[in-house]
Design an enzyme around this catalytic site. Structure first.
Site, PDB file in Angstrom:
ATOM      1  N   HIS A  17      18.737   9.107  49.867  1.00 12.02           N
ATOM      2  CA  HIS A  17      18.480  10.006  48.743  1.00 12.02           C
ATOM      3  C   HIS A  17      17.958   9.225  47.546  1.00 12.02           C
ATOM      4  CE1 HIS A  17      22.136   8.579  46.890  1.00 12.02           C
ATOM      5  NE2 HIS A  17      22.902   9.076  47.836  1.00 12.02           N
ATOM      6  N   HIS A  20      19.592   5.913  46.450  1.00 11.32           N
ATOM      7  CA  HIS A  20      19.237   4.768  47.303  1.00 11.32           C
ATOM      8  C   HIS A  20      17.840   4.269  46.942  1.00 11.32           C
ATOM      9  CE1 HIS A  20      21.862   7.130  50.346  1.00 11.32           C
ATOM     10  NE2 HIS A  20      22.629   6.392  49.569  1.00 11.32           N
ATOM     11  N   CYS A 125      40.793   9.769  48.588  1.00  8.01           N
ATOM     12  CA  CYS A 125      39.468  10.415  48.500  1.00  8.01           C
ATOM     13  C   CYS A 125      38.562   9.776  49.537  1.00  8.01           C
ATOM     14  CB  CYS A 125      38.850  10.264  47.112  1.00  8.01           C
ATOM     15  SG  CYS A 125      37.118  10.796  47.109  1.00  8.01           S
ATOM     16  N   CYS A 128      35.224   8.223  48.080  1.00 10.93           N
ATOM     17  CA  CYS A 128      35.348   6.856  47.553  1.00 10.93           C
ATOM     18  C   CYS A 128      35.923   5.930  48.606  1.00 10.93           C
ATOM     19  CB  CYS A 128      36.277   6.822  46.341  1.00 10.93           C
ATOM     20  SG  CYS A 128      35.713   7.774  44.937  1.00 10.93           S
ATOM     21  N   CYS A 143      38.651  14.505  42.899  1.00  6.17           N
ATOM     22  CA  CYS A 143      38.052  13.240  42.482  1.00  6.17           C
ATOM     23  C   CYS A 143      36.815  13.599  41.636  1.00  6.17           C
ATOM     24  CB  CYS A 143      37.630  12.448  43.718  1.00  6.17           C
ATOM     25  SG  CYS A 143      36.512  11.098  43.313  1.00  6.17           S
ATOM     26  N   HIS A 146      33.635  12.987  43.571  1.00  8.46           N
ATOM     27  CA  HIS A 146      33.408  13.754  44.801  1.00  8.46           C
ATOM     28  C   HIS A 146      34.191  15.060  44.753  1.00  8.46           C
ATOM     29  CE1 HIS A 146      32.771   9.463  45.884  1.00  8.46           C
ATOM     30  NE2 HIS A 146      31.690   9.970  46.414  1.00  8.46           N
ATOM     31  N   LYS A 296      24.285  17.682  37.594  1.00  6.74           N
ATOM     32  CA  LYS A 296      24.435  16.803  38.758  1.00  6.74           C
ATOM     33  C   LYS A 296      23.655  17.395  39.940  1.00  6.74           C
ATOM     34  CE  LYS A 296      28.179  14.822  41.524  1.00  6.74           C
ATOM     35  NZ  LYS A 296      27.976  13.420  41.628  1.00  6.74           N
ATOM     36  N   LYS A 299      23.331  19.963  46.713  1.00  6.16           N
ATOM     37  CA  LYS A 299      22.603  20.801  47.678  1.00  6.16           C
ATOM     38  C   LYS A 299      22.794  22.271  47.344  1.00  6.16           C
ATOM     39  CE  LYS A 299      22.149  17.696  51.529  1.00  6.16           C
ATOM     40  NZ  LYS A 299      23.158  16.891  52.217  1.00  6.16           N
TER      41      LYS A 299
HETATM   42  N1  MSP Z   1      28.432   1.847  50.637  1.00  5.94           N
HETATM   43  C1  MSP Z   1      28.724   1.831  49.246  1.00  5.94           C
HETATM   44  C2  MSP Z   1      28.205   0.560  48.603  1.00  5.94           C
HETATM   45  C3  MSP Z   1      28.706  -0.715  49.201  1.00  5.94           C
HETATM   46  S1  MSP Z   1      27.975  -2.113  48.443  1.00  5.94           S
HETATM   47  C4  MSP Z   1      28.857  -3.387  48.982  1.00  5.94           C
HETATM   48  C5  MSP Z   1      28.103   3.041  48.560  1.00  5.94           C
HETATM   49  N2  MSP Z   1      27.072   3.624  49.154  1.00  5.94           N
HETATM   50  S2  MSP Z   1      26.324   4.954  48.627  1.00  5.94           S
HETATM   51  O1  MSP Z   1      25.342   5.225  49.639  1.00  5.94           O
HETATM   52  O2  MSP Z   1      27.268   5.986  48.362  1.00  5.94           O
HETATM   53  O3  MSP Z   1      25.644   4.669  47.240  1.00  5.94           O
HETATM   54  C6  MSP Z   1      24.936   3.576  46.943  1.00  5.94           C
HETATM   55  C7  MSP Z   1      24.248   3.554  45.606  1.00  5.94           C
HETATM   56  O4  MSP Z   1      23.546   4.763  45.312  1.00  5.94           O
HETATM   57  C8  MSP Z   1      25.176   3.293  44.417  1.00  5.94           C
HETATM   58  O5  MSP Z   1      24.633   2.231  43.655  1.00  5.94           O
HETATM   59  C9  MSP Z   1      25.112   4.547  43.626  1.00  5.94           C
HETATM   60  O6  MSP Z   1      25.260   4.324  42.263  1.00  5.94           O
HETATM   61  C10 MSP Z   1      23.720   5.028  43.942  1.00  5.94           C
HETATM   62  N3  MSP Z   1      23.579   6.437  43.607  1.00  5.94           N
HETATM   63  C11 MSP Z   1      24.119   7.509  44.250  1.00  5.94           C
HETATM   64  N4  MSP Z   1      23.752   8.637  43.557  1.00  5.94           N
HETATM   65  C12 MSP Z   1      23.009   8.301  42.473  1.00  5.94           C
HETATM   66  C13 MSP Z   1      22.255   9.011  41.525  1.00  5.94           C
HETATM   67  N5  MSP Z   1      22.279  10.323  41.442  1.00  5.94           N
HETATM   68  N6  MSP Z   1      21.486   8.281  40.673  1.00  5.94           N
HETATM   69  C14 MSP Z   1      21.345   6.912  40.771  1.00  5.94           C
HETATM   70  N7  MSP Z   1      22.022   6.225  41.668  1.00  5.94           N
HETATM   71  C15 MSP Z   1      23.050   6.851  42.370  1.00  5.94           C
HETATM   72  O7  MSP Z   1      28.556   3.396  47.482  1.00  5.94           O
END
Ligand code: MSP
Length: 510
Positions: A17, A20, A125, A128, A143, A146, A296, A299
């Protein structure tokens, strides 16, 4: 000179997404910037394959865990390739060497009597993947991060890492290294997290609940807590413990979103201290993207921005440009397909791309397919050249994550100045008269050479389009290490094939 940049490794319980896309693209921009400065670079990104969330996602599709992980891993890799993320290493935590190294880190800490086994009753949670205190939850008992995932009551025997013995030492490290966590708002937030005594950290999950994980080396009935396993990737990627990792590790910078500050700012440094290892150099923290109106993304509201949809509609550089240019340093920023489309048309299209095709096409037609040769320069020419050089020079200097939007803004301001210059100088009129034809050539040369400088800088932000633009100008390969310099486009050189760089994208019919 070395620099090692990491992105978080992403959970694979869904498709990639915008969050990422953001961290990985920003990491790529920083890598390209530091490489241009002559640094030896290492950029890692990848996937976090263990834990309950991933396990349940595989089960929901009726797939074996390994087949599911392979499928998602392929999908993430392909998308990062489409994002033009030039990673050096793609992390998979299912890799045997990673798992063995995680187990050895745990054994080292266990042997120091820093891990205890005990029963714990608490609220869990799954989003998290951690236990929560009542004070961590909202008034409704959810949470905050989430809200749609139900908090579960859990009573379990587990292994715990003692955290409190390291709290003061970590606070001292933060005091002694003001750059350890940046920007400052997040440094202060971390200091607040460390202001109260720390509870022990649960670092295991019983196999009766979670099987997808690294088995504890000292108790085969348990797997490792997914965060302990995931954080260790930053070391296992550079071949810790066997390899020659220390020079990279000394220059490691983690890029993370604000929601994962606690695991990176509290758990990870304490794990490292417990294992007797040095801390990373820096944590660079970013805020989040929200939907239009600051809502936020979700979906159910239907305001989720799908990176693939944006790339299909406008190309990868529309996505990279918006993400790099519009994130504010210490507060959330808004994103929608419509905002990306408007920015793409107005900035990349109208201000940057159109000017290049107009001037290059005119030169092509009237100067025999060649870059016109400049005569004497006027004060206006010199003023424009100075402004463009200064804007581009921002990419010949070190860029920290929060600096990126302002450096791009300087380029947009320079493009505005170029458009104004062209309107005032009006080379199309100058060309009509024999007497002013040399002046026309000079104006065109100044503009084309300024474009070259800007696009050389923009290779760090929108590499695909910038290379295309440089090919249209038939510009010589820029030097490496790079710095912004004028007059590198040889007058009299043939131009390349001129194409539209950022074709206009209209709003979808309502
Ligand atoms: N697996 C863990 C990270 C482990 S690192 C040793 C994780 N994964 S995640 O897929 O949930 O999220 C990863 C990244 O995506 C985080 O840096 C998080 O801040 C970022 N984002 C998720 N939603 C976001 C937005 N809406 N905007 C910007 N970044 C956000 O957490």
């Amino acid at each position: 000179m070395k620099s090692y940049i990491t992105t978080p490794i992403y959970y694979v319980n869904g498709s990639p997404h915008i969050g990422h896309a953001y961290t990985s693209i920003v990491a790529d921009i920083m890598k390209r910037n530091r490489r241009a400065l002559g640094y030896d670079m290492m950029l890692s990104t990848g996937v976090d394959e263990h834990g309950q969330k991933n396990q349940e996602a595989a089960a929901a599709l009726g797939m074996e865990a390994i087949a599911y992980l392979d499928m998602r891993c392929k999908e993430f890799r392909e998308v990062f390739d489409l994002f033009d993320v030039d990673y050096d290493y793609f992390v998979r935590t299912s890799r045997d060497a990673h798992k063995a190294a995680v187990a050895s880190m745990e054994q080292t800490i266990f042997d120091k009597d820093l891990i205890v086994k005990k029963e714990y009753t608490g609220k869990y949670c799954k989003g998290c993947e951690e236990f929560k205190r009542d004070s961590d939850l909202t008034e409704d008992g959810d949470c905050g991060l989430h809200p749609t995932m139900k908090i579960e009551e859990s009573k379990e025997i587990n292994y715990f890492l003692k955290m409190e013995p390291f709290r003061e030492k970590l606070l001292q490290h933060i005091e002694d290294h003001p750059d350890f966590v940046q920007p400052n708002a997040f440094r202060n937030e971390l200091k607040k997290m460390l202001a109260e005594p720390l509870e022990d950290l649960c670092i295991s999950r019983p196999k009766s609940r979670v099987t997808l994980g690294v088995e504890l080396p000292f108790d085969p009935d348990f797997v490792t807590y997914v965060w302990f396993d995931a954080l260790a990737n930053y070391l296992t990627t550079i071949n810790w413990p066997e390899g020659d990792y220390s020079a990279w590790w000394a220059e490691c910078e983690h890029l993370i979103g604000k929601d994962i500050l606690k695991p990176h700012g509290v758990y990870w440094p304490i794990m490292l201290m417990a294992a007797g290892l040095p801390l990373p150099k820096k944590l660079s923290v970013h805020s989040h993207w929200t939907g239009e109106g600051g809502i936020k993304m979700s979906k159910s509201i239907g305001n989720v921005v799908d990176p693939n949809e944006v790339m299909d509609l406008m190309g990868v550089d529309a996505l990279r440009w918006y993400l790099a240019r519009h994130m504010r340093a210490e507060s959330d920023s808004q994103i929608s397909v419509e905002l990306i489309r408007q920015t793409y048309n107005s900035e990349l299209g109208n201000k940057i791309g159109n000017l290049l095709s107009r001037v290059a096409k005119f030169s092509n037609k009237n100067f025999d397919g060649k870059v016109p040769v400049a005569g004497a320069l006027t004060g206006e020419d010199e003023a424009l050249r100075k402004l463009v050089l200064e804007a581009a020079a921002g990419f010949g200097e070190w860029i920290d994550m929060p600096d990126i939007p302002a450096r791009i803004q300087a380029i947009v301001a320079a493009a505005d100045a170029m458009n104004e210059y062209i309107d005032q100088q009006a080379p199309w009129s100058l060309f009509k008269n024999e007497d002013t034809r040399e002046r026309c050539a000079t104006v065109l040369y100044v503009t084309l050479d300024c474009q070259r400088v800007l696009f050389e800088a923009l290779r760090q932000v929108i590499p695909g389009s910038a290379e295309k633009a440089l090919a249209m100008l038939n510009a010589p390969a820029p030097a490496s290490p790079w710095k912004a310099e004028l007059d590198k486009l040889p007058g009299g050189n043939p131009l390349g094939e001129i194409d539209s760089l950022f074709p206009r994208v209209n709003a979808p019919e309502a």
